[in-house]
Design a protein around this motif. Structure first.
Motif, PDB file in Angstrom:
ATOM      1  N   ASP A  73     -12.861   0.726  10.046  1.00  0.00           N
ATOM      2  CA  ASP A  73     -11.448   0.890   9.699  1.00  0.00           C
ATOM      3  C   ASP A  73     -11.367   1.057   8.177  1.00  0.00           C
ATOM      4  N   ASP A  88      -6.365   6.663   6.412  1.00  0.00           N
ATOM      5  CA  ASP A  88      -4.957   7.032   6.240  1.00  0.00           C
ATOM      6  C   ASP A  88      -4.813   7.949   5.029  1.00  0.00           C
ATOM      7  N   MET A 115       0.821  -1.217   0.000  1.00  0.00           N
ATOM      8  CA  MET A 115       0.000   0.000   0.000  1.00  0.00           C
ATOM      9  C   MET A 115       0.851   1.262   0.000  1.00  0.00           C
ATOM     10  N   ALA A 167      -8.863   2.736   6.775  1.00  0.00           N
ATOM     11  CA  ALA A 167      -7.496   3.238   6.592  1.00  0.00           C
ATOM     12  C   ALA A 167      -7.134   3.166   5.109  1.00  0.00           C
ATOM     13  N   TRP A 168      -7.462   2.053   4.493  1.00  0.00           N
ATOM     14  CA  TRP A 168      -7.160   1.896   3.078  1.00  0.00           C
ATOM     15  C   TRP A 168      -8.271   2.493   2.194  1.00  0.00           C
ATOM     16  N   HIS A 184      -6.909  -5.759  10.556  1.00  0.00           N
ATOM     17  CA  HIS A 184      -5.509  -5.368  10.685  1.00  0.00           C
ATOM     18  C   HIS A 184      -5.018  -5.675  12.103  1.00  0.00           C
ATOM     19  N   GLY A 227     -12.250  -1.980   3.144  1.00  0.00           N
ATOM     20  CA  GLY A 227     -11.016  -2.227   2.405  1.00  0.00           C
ATOM     21  C   GLY A 227     -10.038  -2.981   3.276  1.00  0.00           C
ATOM     22  N   ASN A 266      -6.826   3.861  14.877  1.00  0.00           N
ATOM     23  CA  ASN A 266      -7.648   2.787  15.449  1.00  0.00           C
ATOM     24  C   ASN A 266      -7.530   2.769  16.973  1.00  0.00           C
ATOM     25  N   THR A 304      -6.880  -5.076   4.457  1.00  0.00           N
ATOM     26  CA  THR A 304      -5.491  -4.906   4.045  1.00  0.00           C
ATOM     27  C   THR A 304      -5.067  -5.994   3.053  1.00  0.00           C
ATOM     28  N   HIS A 309      -1.802   8.833   4.015  1.00  0.00           N
ATOM     29  CA  HIS A 309      -0.587   8.390   3.316  1.00  0.00           C
ATOM     30  C   HIS A 309      -0.820   7.171   2.443  1.00  0.00           C
ATOM     31  N   LYS A 310      -2.026   6.673   2.424  1.00  0.00           N
ATOM     32  CA  LYS A 310      -2.340   5.600   1.483  1.00  0.00           C
ATOM     33  C   LYS A 310      -3.018   6.244   0.275  1.00  0.00           C
ATOM     34  N   GLY A 312      -0.737   7.456  12.143  1.00  0.00           N
ATOM     35  CA  GLY A 312      -1.112   6.552  11.051  1.00  0.00           C
ATOM     36  C   GLY A 312      -2.413   5.853  11.380  1.00  0.00           C
ATOM     37  N   GLY A 313      -2.723   4.798  10.623  1.00  0.00           N
ATOM     38  CA  GLY A 313      -3.957   4.042  10.843  1.00  0.00           C
ATOM     39  C   GLY A 313      -3.948   3.313  12.172  1.00  0.00           C
ATOM     40  N   THR A 314      -2.775   2.839  12.564  1.00  0.00           N
ATOM     41  CA  THR A 314      -2.672   2.105  13.827  1.00  0.00           C
ATOM     42  C   THR A 314      -3.083   2.996  14.996  1.00  0.00           C
TER      43      THR A 314
HETATM   44  C1  LIG Z   1      -2.750   0.169   6.655  1.00  0.00           C
HETATM   45  C2  LIG Z   1      -3.886  -0.236   7.497  1.00  0.00           C
HETATM   46  C3  LIG Z   1      -3.888  -0.025   8.881  1.00  0.00           C
HETATM   47  C4  LIG Z   1      -2.679   0.491   9.618  1.00  0.00           C
HETATM   48  O1  LIG Z   1      -2.315   1.751   9.250  1.00  0.00           O
HETATM   49  P1  LIG Z   1      -0.825   2.290   9.474  1.00  0.00           P
HETATM   50  O2  LIG Z   1      -0.885   3.637   8.860  1.00  0.00           O
HETATM   51  O3  LIG Z   1       0.085   1.342   8.769  1.00  0.00           O
HETATM   52  O4  LIG Z   1      -0.582   2.330  10.939  1.00  0.00           O
HETATM   53  C5  LIG Z   1      -5.024  -0.351   9.592  1.00  0.00           C
HETATM   54  N1  LIG Z   1      -6.093  -0.881   8.981  1.00  0.00           N
HETATM   55  C6  LIG Z   1      -6.129  -1.109   7.659  1.00  0.00           C
HETATM   56  C7  LIG Z   1      -7.363  -1.680   7.038  1.00  0.00           C
HETATM   57  C8  LIG Z   1      -5.017  -0.805   6.870  1.00  0.00           C
HETATM   58  O5  LIG Z   1      -5.048  -1.046   5.559  1.00  0.00           O
END
Ligand SMILES: *Cc1c(COP(=O)(O)O)cnc(C)c1O
Length: 547
Positions: free
Chosen positions: A314, A343, A108, A316-317, A231, A287, A184, A289, A345-346, A179-181
């Motif tokens: 979630d 996110d 990603m 993030a993606w 994730h 979405g 969450n 991962t 950055h994705k 970030g996503g972590t």
């Molecule tokens: C990438 C991702 C995360 C984690 O995000 P980071 O930015 O890597 O911390 C969490 N959940 C999903 C679904 C992701 O794709």
């Protein structure tokens, strides 16, 4: 002093030299030198990224690590800025990973628009700290505005709602995170504190801790319900929040890798019958991962509403898919979530790293607020009041500018290209005899494996035990193939393990592709498949011999 004399002068760390590095360029010559460096960074690095594909230059990691074993800090300055920049460009960058190649489709992390480097440079130059207004001023207002823009993309509340909250100093629609972590984690932290809120004789879990909270609420444990495709950040979250990561319950998925609704209902019922267990949240993924599938958000939302459980999505993606007129509907139901992770950055293509978390209720983030006397005073716009991070950069500036440069139309083109190309790629895989599509793309991620035609035919005629053995052999083949392709350095796909839809109960090793680079087209994808066929042709004989 001539250049030569300057060259020969030993590098020193004296006060004068130190002060110089904190000043703007003293004169036109110094300025010209700095510009030359910037030029080198922006263009030589960019040229490098254009030239190389895949994981660059094969070099044994162990051998490489020997160059980085010195753990002492030199007493005297060792090199000048110009030498360091040369080292970065000519010695370090070639051994980093060229994530911006259109042949790099395994993860990603991908190419970013060129202007992002400029924007990030400006953010660094300003060096604002949005923890408090006193070190950020307008940048804190901009974060609130950008958060409201993305909140609006997700929740689509009316104009009056956003007028009320966009610059409200008391309420918050969300917050930027690392970030996503951590997004969450923030959402689960809020959900935990809301569930174990202060009440008569108990001043809340944040203050009293989990042991007291469980006593006050007649509880033995609290759980987070996620699907098997969630994730791993939720396990970290449960660890950090003191819940214990064994209490992240991973529910079964259906044949499309989406959370099973009967499974969710059964689990909730079972928990109710057990008693003394509380559910912190149910997480839907927009979405996943590994496969890019979207959980049944409407159904989960309805169950959470009925059961009064926090519903987190979630995304993030997948979140940025919402900008697309064509595909935004794939995330329908996300607007029902109590909180949402995205996110930037994705799929907003900002540089590393930039996460965000949003809350439907503008007061929800109050559950984690902290005040201190010297900063973060009540009623101020100090963003550190409701944020896991302390000091943090004004990352929202990058997204603020990017949204203006791209417009939703620009982002929409990127999203549509990814999903359309992934679909064409799936069609191509269905056409090729030696491949087997494992998870068709719902968004822009798909998985498949190499499964040579003769093996497919063999499987047809096999007994269940033989099928299982052939599947194991194919798993080995696909693992080896992915490794060989990566080592060859022309292209990169990743691999993961899923349930085999053709052989229920058995694990299947799959090749995983994430189509987000706008330069990745069918011509390149065909190249990648051709290369995979060549690699397996090499290995095929040994594969059959072993049967
Ligand atoms: C990438 C991702 C995360 C984690 O995000 P980071 O930015 O890597 O911390 C969490 N959940 C999903 C679904 C992701 O794709």
């Amino acid at each position: 002093m001539t250049d030569k004399e300057r060259e020969e002068r030993a590098l020193v760390a004296d006060w004068q030299a130190l002060v110089r590095i904190f000043m703007r360029p003293e004169n036109e010559a110094a300025k010209a030198t700095l510009l030359k460096y910037m030029n080198q960074i922006l263009f030589e690095l960019y040229d490098f990224l254009q030239k190389n594909v895949g994981i660059t230059e094969e070099k044994d990691l162990k051998a490489m690590s020997r160059g980085y074993e010195d753990t002492g800090i030199g007493k005297l300055p060792e090199v000048k800025l110009t030498d360091v920049i040369n080292e970065l460009i000519h010695e370090i960058a070639p051994h980093a990973v060229n994530v911006s190649s259109p042949y790099f489709i395994g993860h990603m992390t991908s190419a970013i628009p060129f202007f992002m480097v400029h924007l990030k440079t400006i953010v660094t130059a300003l060096n604002q700290n949005v923890v408090k207004l006193e070190t950020s001023k307008v940048c804190s207002l901009i974060e609130k505005q950008v958060v409201a823009k993305i909140h609006r993309l997700v929740y689509k509340k009316d104009e009056a709602f956003y007028k009320d909250h966009v610059q409200n100093t008391v309420t918050s629609l969300g917050v930027f995170t690392e970030g996503g972590t951590t997004a969450n984690l923030t959402a689960m932290w809020v959900a935990r504190n809301t569930l174990f809120a202060p009440k008569e004789g108990f001043s809340g879990v944040e203050k009293e801790g989990l042991a007291e909270a469980y006593r006050a609420y007649d509880t033995d444990r609290s759980v987070i319900l996620v699907s098997k495709r969630a994730h791993y950040s939720f396990r970290k979250t449960a660890g950090v929040l003191g819940l214990g990561n064994r209490h992240v319950i991973r529910l079964e998925v259906d044949e499309n890798n989406r959370m099973s609704i009967p499974g969710l209902l059964d689990t909730i019922e079972q928990i109710r019958q057990e008693g003394r267990t509380k559910i912190i949240a149910v997480v839907g993924i927009a979405g996943t991962t590994e496969t890019g599938n979207v959980d049944p958000l409407h159904e989960i939302a309805e169950i959470c509403r009925r059961e009064k459980i926090h519903f987190h999505v979630d995304a993030a993606w997948g979140g940025p898919t919402l900008v697309s007129d064509k595909y935004g509907h794939l995330l329908s139901g996300i607007e029902l979530a109590d909180s949402v992770t995205i996110d930037a950055h994705k799929q907003f293509y900002t540089p590393m790293s930039c996460g965000m978390v949003f809350f439907k209720d503008p007061k929800h983030l109050d559950a984690i607020q902290y005040h201190a006397n010297y900063v973060n005073r009540r009623g101020s716009v100090d963003l550190g009041i409701k944020s896991l991070a302390g000091s943090r950069e004004a990352n929202s500036l990058v997204l603020y500018c990017a949204l203006k440069i791209m417009g939703s139309e620009g982002y929409s083109l990127l999203i549509n290209h990814g999903i359309d190309t992934a679909r064409s790629f799936a069609d191509e895989l269905r056409k090729r005899d030696n491949f087997q599509l494992i998870t068709p793309p719902e968004l822009n991620i798909l998985t498949y494996r190499i499964c040579p035609k003769p093996v497919k035919e063999l499987i047809e005629r096999s007994t269940p035990a033989e099928k299982k053995r052939l599947n194991e052999r194919l798993n080995e083949l696909n693992k080896a193939l992915q490794r060989r392709q990566r080592e060859a350095g022309h292209s990169f796909v990743s691999r993961t393990v899923l349930n085999n839809p053709y052989l229920p109960g058995e694990p299947v090793v799959v090749l995983r592709c994430v189509i987000m680079n706008p330069m990745t087209d069918m011509e390149i994808l065909n190249d990648i498949l051709d290369e995979q066929e060549e690699i397996y042709n090499d290995m095929f004989n040994s594969f059959v011999c072993l049967e």
